[in-house]
Scaffold this motif. Structure first.
Motif, PDB file in Angstrom:
ATOM      1  N   GLU A  12       0.830  -1.213   0.000  1.00 46.02           N
ATOM      2  CA  GLU A  12       0.000   0.000   0.000  1.00 46.02           C
ATOM      3  C   GLU A  12       0.861   1.258   0.000  1.00 46.02           C
ATOM      4  O   GLU A  12       0.598   2.195  -0.778  1.00 46.02           O
ATOM      5  N   GLN A  13       1.898   1.278   0.862  1.00 42.67           N
ATOM      6  CA  GLN A  13       2.795   2.437   0.864  1.00 42.67           C
ATOM      7  C   GLN A  13       3.537   2.561  -0.458  1.00 42.67           C
ATOM      8  O   GLN A  13       3.688   3.655  -1.012  1.00 42.67           O
ATOM      9  N   ARG A  51       2.635   1.457  -3.410  1.00 42.65           N
ATOM     10  CA  ARG A  51       1.741   1.890  -4.489  1.00 42.65           C
ATOM     11  C   ARG A  51       1.577   3.411  -4.483  1.00 42.65           C
ATOM     12  O   ARG A  51       1.604   4.056  -5.535  1.00 42.65           O
ATOM     13  N   THR A  52       1.432   3.998  -3.306  1.00 40.92           N
ATOM     14  CA  THR A  52       1.277   5.454  -3.211  1.00 40.92           C
ATOM     15  C   THR A  52       2.512   6.169  -3.762  1.00 40.92           C
ATOM     16  O   THR A  52       2.403   7.150  -4.512  1.00 40.92           O
ATOM     17  N   GLN A  93       2.652   5.601  -7.640  1.00 43.07           N
ATOM     18  CA  GLN A  93       1.627   6.335  -8.370  1.00 43.07           C
ATOM     19  C   GLN A  93       1.989   7.818  -8.485  1.00 43.07           C
ATOM     20  O   GLN A  93       1.796   8.433  -9.539  1.00 43.07           O
ATOM     21  N   THR A  94       2.545   8.366  -7.436  1.00 46.10           N
ATOM     22  CA  THR A  94       2.988   9.765  -7.478  1.00 46.10           C
ATOM     23  C   THR A  94       4.100   9.946  -8.518  1.00 46.10           C
ATOM     24  O   THR A  94       4.125  10.932  -9.267  1.00 46.10           O
ATOM     25  N   GLN A 120       2.440   9.446 -12.321  1.00 47.89           N
ATOM     26  CA  GLN A 120       1.226  10.106 -12.798  1.00 47.89           C
ATOM     27  C   GLN A 120       1.469  11.169 -13.871  1.00 47.89           C
ATOM     28  O   GLN A 120       0.585  11.441 -14.681  1.00 47.89           O
TER      29      GLN A 120
END
Length: 377
Positions: free
Chosen positions: A286-287, A289-290, A293-294, A297
């Motif tokens: 989860e960490q 992925r964040t 994604q940043t 993007q």
């Protein structure tokens, strides 16, 4: 007509199946050289009516699984029709059928009737659940089997809930398993001179597709949950937004992750103990992925995936059906088949150096529709 170059040239097949699993098997055999005669009732295979859209006189759905076949209409509910059917079986190598158990009993037949009349016959039986057991003889369709056999439970995400796989994966896998079984039986017949019954079911085929979820369950005792586009065991193995659309990263080992981070100037990430190994990345997904994604993007996804894959990092832009069917590599690999009149389909994915697949016949019209006599041998 194109020349028959297939490895199964000389084999005679009766395809008395309908819908998708059996017909897909029959098409594979036909593509690779077998002479396939499709037996239909007066109204034809159910999928002839599964439209629109249509491809000429046939539904597009029917056309997708019935290339390289001729068609003959027989009323198997009549004694004359069954007699004609058994006459055809007398010099047939392979029978593919998906008759219901109740239908066979109504005709005074059983699953062994066909090999009794022709001991060299390879009789491939495709069914929903098999002939015995708690569900024996019950009807089945692909999506219902996806629901019953757990495929829906691991597809989708928490927001969507269970979802069907967006193509008839169980039917098509069953067709592939039927083909494999037939080829195994053909090899045995070469050794023994005897045919046999080959059976594959939608139920068994669906359960065979549960990897790695079944292995994970056997290991942990916990029933898997849907994870969307993310892999349950590997990370980053997931979809991400970019400035030009969605991409998919399929990073399967630590070396690939190092290459990925180096290309995006994220070297500190691959050196971080939280993300340096796949078990760590999967645990801390989860960490991670964040962070990813940043970083992704604002990138050009098409350019990035092109660069990454050439560095040995598996990834791809997420394309729609039109884009993949018009992809230069699809065309270079000759994966699109065109036949007159007006037929276009997907080529066999199997390449053989001496005996390649051949595409000789467009999907057949029902003889009663065409006004022509039945195709007979």
């Amino acid at each position: 007509m194109n020349a028959n170059t297939g490895a199964l040239k000389g084999l005679r097949v009766i395809d008395a199946s309908r819908v998708l699993g059996g017909p897909f098997c029959g098409q594979i055999l036909g593509d690779h050289g077998a002479e396939v005669l499709k037996i239909e009732i007066e109204t034809g295979d159910d999928t002839r009516q599964w439209g629109p859209p249509y491809m000429g006189h046939n539904s597009a759905y029917f056309s997708g699984a019935n290339r390289n076949k001729r068609s003959r209409v027989l009323d198997l509910s009549s004694s004359d029709g069954r007699q004609a059917f058994f006459e055809l079986l007398s010099d047939t190598d392979i029978l593919v059928e998906n008759f219901k158990e109740s239908t066979l009993k109504k005709w005074g037949l059983h699953t062994g009737s066909f090999t009794q009349s022709n001991p060299k016959l390879i009789h491939c039986r495709v069914s929903g659940f098999g002939s015995d057991g708690p569900y024996g003889g019950l009807p089945a369709y692909d999506t219902a089997i996806q629901a019953q056999c757990g495929l829906m439970s691991v597809n989708g995400d928490n927001a969507s809930g269970p979802m069907r796989v967006g193509l008839p994966i169980v039917d098509m896998t069953t067709g592939l398993n039927a083909t494999i079984g037939i080829l195994l039986a053909l090899h045995d017949r070469e050794l023994t001179g005897k045919g046999q019954i080959v059976e594959t079911t939608l139920f068994a085929s669906a359960i065979s597709l549960l990897h790695p979820h079944s292995s994970n369950y056997f290991s942990t005792g916990k029933s898997p949950i849907p994870t969307g586009n993310a892999h349950p065991n590997i990370y980053p193995y997931d979809s991400f937004r970019t400035a030009t659309g969605m991409i998919y990263l399929a990073i399967g080992n630590d070396t690939q992750f190092v290459q990925f981070c180096r290309h995006l100037e994220l070297d500190s990430l691959s050196a971080d103990p939280l993300y340096a190994t796949n078990p760590a990345r999967s645990t801390n997904r989860e960490q991670l992925r964040t962070i990813l994604q940043t970083a992704l993007q604002d990138t050009d996804g098409n350019q990035l995936t092109s660069e990454l894959i050439r560095l040995g990092v598996p990834c791809a832009p997420i394309k729609n059906v039109q884009e993949v069917l018009e992809d230069p590599h699809t065309l270079h690999q000759n994966l699109i088949v065109k036949l007159d009149p007006g037929y276009t389909g997907i080529a066999s994915p199997i390449s053989l150096s001496r005996t390649p697949a051949s595409y000789r016949l467009a999907p057949p019209r029902l003889p009663s529709e065409s006004g022509e006599p039945d195709d007979v041998r």
